[in-house]
Design a protein around this motif. Structure first.
Motif, PDB file in Angstrom:
ATOM      1  N   PHE A  50     -33.538  16.486   1.093  1.00 23.85           N
ATOM      2  CA  PHE A  50     -32.433  16.260   0.423  1.00 23.85           C
ATOM      3  C   PHE A  50     -31.589  15.550   1.531  1.00 23.85           C
ATOM      4  N   ALA A  51     -31.225  15.992   2.608  1.00 24.05           N
ATOM      5  CA  ALA A  51     -30.346  15.386   3.668  1.00 24.05           C
ATOM      6  C   ALA A  51     -30.989  14.198   4.192  1.00 24.05           C
ATOM      7  N   ILE A  52     -32.095  14.130   4.251  1.00 21.89           N
ATOM      8  CA  ILE A  52     -32.683  12.644   4.587  1.00 21.89           C
ATOM      9  C   ILE A  52     -32.681  11.753   3.399  1.00 21.89           C
ATOM     10  N   PHE A  53     -33.137  12.213   2.312  1.00 16.21           N
ATOM     11  CA  PHE A  53     -33.157  11.046   1.214  1.00 16.21           C
ATOM     12  C   PHE A  53     -32.059  11.003   0.342  1.00 16.21           C
ATOM     13  N   VAL A  54     -30.779  11.653   0.543  1.00 15.05           N
ATOM     14  CA  VAL A  54     -29.909  11.174   0.207  1.00 15.05           C
ATOM     15  C   VAL A  54     -28.965   9.955   0.824  1.00 15.05           C
ATOM     16  N   ILE A  55     -29.517   9.751   1.989  1.00 10.87           N
ATOM     17  CA  ILE A  55     -29.037   8.681   3.066  1.00 10.87           C
ATOM     18  C   ILE A  55     -29.878   7.274   2.269  1.00 10.87           C
ATOM     19  N   TRP A  56     -31.065   7.579   1.872  1.00  7.64           N
ATOM     20  CA  TRP A  56     -31.962   6.410   1.464  1.00  7.64           C
ATOM     21  C   TRP A  56     -31.397   6.171  -0.035  1.00  7.64           C
ATOM     22  N   GLY A  57     -31.103   7.115  -0.676  1.00  7.08           N
ATOM     23  CA  GLY A  57     -30.462   6.733  -1.918  1.00  7.08           C
ATOM     24  C   GLY A  57     -29.143   6.146  -2.024  1.00  7.08           C
ATOM     25  N   ALA A  58     -28.219   6.500  -1.149  1.00  2.03           N
ATOM     26  CA  ALA A  58     -26.931   5.926  -1.067  1.00  2.03           C
ATOM     27  C   ALA A  58     -26.756   4.609  -0.258  1.00  2.03           C
ATOM     28  N   VAL A  59     -27.250   4.477   1.028  1.00  2.00           N
ATOM     29  CA  VAL A  59     -27.126   3.347   1.681  1.00  2.00           C
ATOM     30  C   VAL A  59     -27.750   2.146   1.317  1.00  2.00           C
ATOM     31  N   PRO A  60     -29.299   1.977   1.163  1.00  2.00           N
ATOM     32  CA  PRO A  60     -29.742   1.083   0.752  1.00  2.00           C
ATOM     33  C   PRO A  60     -29.668   0.489  -0.706  1.00  2.00           C
ATOM     34  N   GLY A 173     -49.278  22.625  -4.064  1.00  2.00           N
ATOM     35  CA  GLY A 173     -48.533  22.108  -5.043  1.00  2.00           C
ATOM     36  C   GLY A 173     -47.008  22.281  -5.257  1.00  2.00           C
ATOM     37  N   THR A 174     -47.093  23.647  -5.366  1.00  2.00           N
ATOM     38  CA  THR A 174     -45.694  24.188  -5.663  1.00  2.00           C
ATOM     39  C   THR A 174     -44.605  23.950  -4.178  1.00  2.00           C
ATOM     40  N   PHE A 175     -45.201  23.937  -3.108  1.00  2.00           N
ATOM     41  CA  PHE A 175     -44.454  23.260  -1.823  1.00  2.00           C
ATOM     42  C   PHE A 175     -44.247  21.711  -2.277  1.00  2.00           C
ATOM     43  N   ALA A 176     -44.974  21.043  -2.445  1.00  2.00           N
ATOM     44  CA  ALA A 176     -44.871  19.711  -2.819  1.00  2.00           C
ATOM     45  C   ALA A 176     -44.061  19.448  -3.830  1.00  2.00           C
ATOM     46  N   ALA A 177     -43.845  20.259  -4.932  1.00  2.00           N
ATOM     47  CA  ALA A 177     -42.908  19.970  -6.085  1.00  2.00           C
ATOM     48  C   ALA A 177     -41.626  20.363  -5.627  1.00  2.00           C
ATOM     49  N   LEU A 178     -41.331  21.349  -4.654  1.00  2.00           N
ATOM     50  CA  LEU A 178     -39.967  21.718  -4.334  1.00  2.00           C
ATOM     51  C   LEU A 178     -39.630  20.580  -3.134  1.00  2.00           C
ATOM     52  N   SER A 179     -40.621  20.029  -2.294  1.00  2.00           N
ATOM     53  CA  SER A 179     -40.249  19.106  -1.638  1.00  2.00           C
ATOM     54  C   SER A 179     -39.821  17.626  -2.228  1.00  2.00           C
ATOM     55  N   GLY A 180     -40.570  17.467  -3.364  1.00  2.00           N
ATOM     56  CA  GLY A 180     -40.180  16.489  -4.476  1.00  2.00           C
ATOM     57  C   GLY A 180     -39.010  16.477  -5.029  1.00  2.00           C
ATOM     58  N   ILE A 181     -38.299  17.783  -5.309  1.00  2.00           N
ATOM     59  CA  ILE A 181     -36.854  18.004  -5.971  1.00  2.00           C
ATOM     60  C   ILE A 181     -36.185  17.423  -4.926  1.00  2.00           C
ATOM     61  N   GLY A 182     -36.235  17.933  -3.512  1.00  2.00           N
ATOM     62  CA  GLY A 182     -35.317  17.550  -2.406  1.00  2.00           C
ATOM     63  C   GLY A 182     -35.316  16.293  -2.275  1.00  2.00           C
ATOM     64  N   LEU A 183     -36.378  15.261  -2.438  1.00  2.00           N
ATOM     65  CA  LEU A 183     -36.629  13.838  -2.364  1.00  2.00           C
ATOM     66  C   LEU A 183     -35.948  13.236  -3.550  1.00  2.00           C
TER      67      LEU A 183
END
Length: 436
Positions: A50-60, A173-183
């Protein structure tokens, strides 16, 4: 385990250690026992992504186009300028992540291979983001945005390698799902926060820089990496450096098809959503698009979270990845057809919900699928850097290509192209043999 086992009876085989795992394993293999800290990682990967992708969502998506719009109010000039800056910046990301991954794979320290570079990237990206806040010219914005891309991709590459490094295949799959939620929560939540800070760009840039640094530092502290001082040191060769950007498709066809599928689907997705601010104002006639983006972000986030929670664990349970990836691309193709055939704000609202569900399904399962086609544990971060080119390359060329399409044919032409690319991406996945 396929790469680390032999023909000898299991009781006579030497134990698999962290050292032998890195030397001999591939993405299809479980990390060596005992596997500790997976439950803690499952919790922490959400805020870290979330901390990284919130930047990719907000800035570009919000702040950077607005910053450019303030400099160049002319509609055609702002589209062309944004296309150039986004393309050059994402090209820097394309180069930075696999190089950072290769350096991470070769790092030997008591803090491990990943943790030092996650912190370095967070600090460098934060400084660059602060510089972007005060840039007031084309050159200044271009340089600062390139440095932002390099900094946070230095962190993102090693962070993504945590999955094959430390998570057993049965839980990916579970880890990737949680990773995807953060992303996706970051990418869509970034749109919401970015729109709230629409008229306070300096404060917004600094906020995201500090937030990412704090969260990634906490991730490193609470999920300490394995020391890598006992790993064999790989000699540096220039040919190895050049090969950073290449995985042989003949020797590793599954990797090639997984890479190509992600590349096509991401291109279709970002070719449209990357121009959301301008599509809303110039194509759908929304007078103040920044006021509706929070609603769109929440709608997309709900669809994404629902799809991710269902898809990741379900793919673990049924032991299949490909049907979920194929289904997600079909859903996204249907979503993109709506504003093309019915160009108004209501159709965009519906598209946002549907495409959020489709992309959440894709992101949850594709990450696990990708981890299982990695050739070697020696190069997990480097190979994931190459994999992530499939995500960053669309962001490199999609804005420029989409900008040219808009200037030549109008915004409506983006949608059929996105649909075709999404379907082609799904077709590629069916050629993968390493996973069902």
């Amino acid at each position: 385990m396929s790469s680390t086992s032999s023909d000898a009876p299991e009781e006579l085989r030497p134990p698999i250690t962290e050292t032998t795992f890195v030397a001999t394993a591939s993405g299809e293999d479980d990390p060596p026992a005992p596997i500790k800290g997976v439950r803690r990682l499952l919790g922490w990967i959400i805020p870290a992504n979330f901390a990284i992708f919130v930047i990719w969502g907000a800035v570009p998506g919000i702040l950077l186009p607005h910053q450019i719009e303030l400099l160049y109010p002319d509609p055609k000039q702002k589209v062309a300028t944004f296309a150039i800056i986004a393309t050059v910046g994402a090209l820097c990301a394309l180069v930075a992540q696999p190089i950072a991954g290769q350096i991470s794979d070769r790092t030997r320290s008591k803090y491990g291979r990943r943790a030092p570079w996650i912190l370095v990237g967070a600090i460098a990206g934060g400084l660059a983001l602060t510089g972007l806040a005060f840039a007031n010219s084309f050159v200044g914005i271009l340089i600062a945005w390139c440095l932002v891309q390099v900094g946070y991709n230095i962190a993102q590459g090693p962070l993504s390698a945590v999955l094959p490094d430390r998570v057993p295949v049965s839980r990916r799959g579970t880890f990737a799902a949680l990773s995807g939620i953060g992303l996706m929560a970051g990418a869509l939540g970034g749109q919401v926060v970015g729109s709230l800070l629409f008229n306070s760009m300096v404060a917004g840039y600094i906020f995201f820089a500090v937030f990412a640094l704090i969260v990634l530092a906490l991730f490193v502290v609470f999920n300490p990496d394995h020391p890598s001082t006992n790993f064999a040191r790989e000699p540096f060769r220039f040919s190895d450096f050049i090969s950073t950007f290449w995985v042989n498709p003949i020797r590793h066809p599954d990797f090639f098809w997984a890479f190509t599928g992600r590349l096509l689907l991401y291109t279709g997705y970002f070719g449209v959503t990357g121009y959301q601010l301008y599509i809303l104002s110039d194509y759908l006639g929304v007078k103040e698009p920044n006021t509706v983006i929070p609603l769109l972000g929440i709608i997309g986030l709900v669809g994404t979270i629902v799809a991710t929670i269902i898809s990741g664990p379900l793919s673990d349970k049924v032991g299949r990845r490909k049907p979920f990836v194929f289904g997600s691309s079909v859903v996204m193709g249907v979503a993109l057809a709506l504003p093309w055939l019915w160009p108004n704000f209501t159709s965009w609202l519906i598209m946002t919900a549907i495409i959020g569900f489709g992309f959440g399904m894709f992101q949850a399962v594709d990450t696990a699928l990708m981890s299982q086609v990695l050739p070697s544990a020696k190069n997990f971060a480097k190979d994931l850097g190459v994999v992530n080119i499939a995500a960053t390359l669309p962001q490199t060329f999609a804005p420029g290509i989409a900008g040219a399409i808009v200037l030549a044919f109008g915004y409506a032409a983006l949608f059929p192209i996105g649909i075709v690319l999404s379907i082609l991406g799904a077709i590629c996945v069916w050629f993968i043999k390493a996973t069902k």
